[in-house]
Write an enzyme that holds these catalytic residues in place. Structure first.
Site, short mmCIF file in Angstrom:
data_model
loop_
_atom_site.label_atom_id
_atom_site.label_comp_id
_atom_site.label_asym_id
_atom_site.label_seq_id
_atom_site.Cartn_x
_atom_site.Cartn_y
_atom_site.Cartn_z
CE LYS A 51 -19.69 48.65 76.13
NZ LYS A 51 -20.68 47.85 76.87
CD GLU B 199 11.03 49.96 77.21
OE1 GLU B 199 11.59 50.25 78.28
OE2 GLU B 199 9.90 50.38 76.90
CB THR C 249 -28.06 46.11 76.14
OG1 THR C 249 -27.19 45.87 77.23
CG2 THR C 249 -28.87 47.35 76.42
CB THR D 240 -21.86 46.32 73.47
OG1 THR D 240 -22.28 46.76 74.76
CG2 THR D 240 -22.90 46.65 72.43
CG ASP D 241 -20.51 44.29 78.73
OD1 ASP D 241 -20.67 45.46 78.32
OD2 ASP D 241 -20.95 43.89 79.83
CE1 TYR E 92 -28.76 48.09 80.90
CE2 TYR E 92 -29.39 46.03 79.86
CZ TYR E 92 -28.44 46.99 80.12
OH TYR E 92 -27.19 46.85 79.62
N1 DGL Z 1 -23.77 43.66 79.98
C1 DGL Z 1 -23.94 43.96 78.67
C2 DGL Z 1 -23.85 42.89 77.63
O1 DGL Z 1 -24.76 42.12 77.40
C3 DGL Z 1 -24.63 45.14 78.36
C4 DGL Z 1 -24.06 45.87 77.25
C5 DGL Z 1 -24.80 45.65 75.96
O2 DGL Z 1 -25.38 44.65 75.65
O3 DGL Z 1 -24.72 46.58 75.21
O4 DGL Z 1 -22.83 42.85 77.01
#
Ligand code: DGL
Length: 361
Positions: free
Chosen positions: A197, A318, A45, A124-125, A58
């Site tokens: 995340k 457990e 992103t 970020t994913d 986007y």
């Molecule tokens: N789908 C995402 C990625 O490229 C969007 C999230 C991001 O980049 O922050 O991981």
């Protein structure tokens, strides 16, 4: 000169002299060189574009690294920055092939005396997975910092430029050396091993629930809190160990009423290891535990982790790990346990040896 005036002149001299001496000393010292930082871009992103301002929709990875660098005012004053495009993907499409390419390139770049640190732009994913992979395979103490953004580059109040500025500042800070791979977003410095995340869209999506932050970074000034307690980078047994292919490891998610089918599907797909994203303390229905025990008997390495997102899974609580031949993931969440298991399987298929690695990394 009256007493008051004499006092004033003396006071002025006392302040002025050190200032003059300091200026002379500075004139003699060489100007400190800026750190040389290589930015390796993978998309995400932070490089994303909307088709119209204000759109929720986007496209990730629309801009290349040169555009990202130019969009950050003052970056060139912080460091001598160069860029290189490794991939152009949303990080939901991250895969072993890109990890291998990226890991090898990071080691190559950091092996050069011409480069002091690496910054990686990333979605970020799956940033926490890539960061943890690099934390294990990087053969250097030089800083490696992952950075992304939650808003695309074209958004109002895009967070990418400030995050990139801060990431380059952290990477340029000599105090970042030896702290393992770091993740910088939203004014926070996280250890890649600790962070995850936690929110689909919020700017403060990354949290480090077990051991907390590595530090803070505000307008390029870092403030450090702690050092990592686990083995990493130059001290890792996996440093520089990057084969052409990584073994297949699947994650099986536990939930109420889940049967053995997902475990069996992983085995049928050729998994050499299975990570259980268990309920609570790495638990699952009896049906799943039995299917995993049968897999372990056949030499598949089974690691119990938890879907709860914090805490640790210890042995024999457990589930009788000793009897069933399982490994406990300790503090690693399922997606990070999967990364360590992929690398651990290159060294051993013995659950005891794999457990020893989970106890150290
Ligand atoms: N789908 C995402 C990625 O490229 C969007 C999230 C991001 O980049 O922050 O991981």
């Amino acid at each position: 000169m009256d007493v008051t005036r004499r006092g004033f002149v003396a006071t002025l001299a006392a302040f002025a002299f050190p200032a003059v001496a300091l200026a002379q000393a500075h004139a003699l010292e060489p100007v400190p060189a800026r750190a040389r930082v290589k930015i390796l871009a993978t998309g995400g992103t932070i490089a994303g574009a909307q088709s119209r301002p204000g759109d929720v929709a986007y496209k990730s990875a629309a801009y290349d690294v040169g555009v990202l660098i130019k969009a950050v005012p003052g970056l060139g004053e912080l460091a001598e920055v160069s860029g290189e495009q490794i991939a152009s993907i949303g990080s939901q499409d991250m895969n072993d092939a890109v990890w291998i390419k990226l890991g090898r390139r990071v080691n190559q770049v950091l092996g050069s005396p011409e480069i002091d640190a690496v910054v990686i732009t990333h979605g970020t994913d799956t940033m926490e997975e890539t960061g943890y992979f690099l934390n294990l395979v990087t053969r250097s103490d030089k800083p490696v910092v992952l950075v992304g953004s939650m808003r695309p580059a074209t958004a109002t109040s895009a967070d990418g430029p400030m995050n990139l500025y801060n990431a380059v500042a952290v990477a340029s800070d000599p105090a970042a050396r030896g702290r393992g791979v770091l993740v910088v977003l939203n004014d926070r410095i996280h250890f890649a091993r600790e962070t995850t995340k936690t929110n689909t869209t919020a700017l403060d999506t990354f949290s480090s629930p077990n051991r907390g932050l590595a530090g803070l970074v505000l307008f390029g000034k870092a403030r450090w809190f702690s050092r990592p307690a686990w083995k990493h980078t130059a001290g890792s047994a996996f440093a520089g160990v990057i084969p052409d292919v990584l073994p297949r490891v699947d994650i099986v998610y536990a939930y109420a009423n889940v049967g053995p089918e997902l475990v069996n599907a992983a085995l049928a797909a050729g998994a050499k290891g299975i990570v259980l994203a268990g309920v609570g303390d790495g638990n699952a229905t009896q049906a799943v535990i039995e299917a995993l025990a049968a897999a372990a008997k056949k030499g598949i390495v089974v690691v119990r982790s938890s879907r709860t997102n914090s805490g640790a899974v210890a042995r024999n609580v457990e589930v009788d790990d000793d009897k069933l031949g399982f490994v406990a993931a300790q503090e690693l969440n399922p997606q990070k346990a999967r990364v360590l298991l992929q690398l651990a399987l290159l060294k051993s298929k013995d659950p005891k040896a794999v457990q020893a690695l989970f106890d150290q990394y």
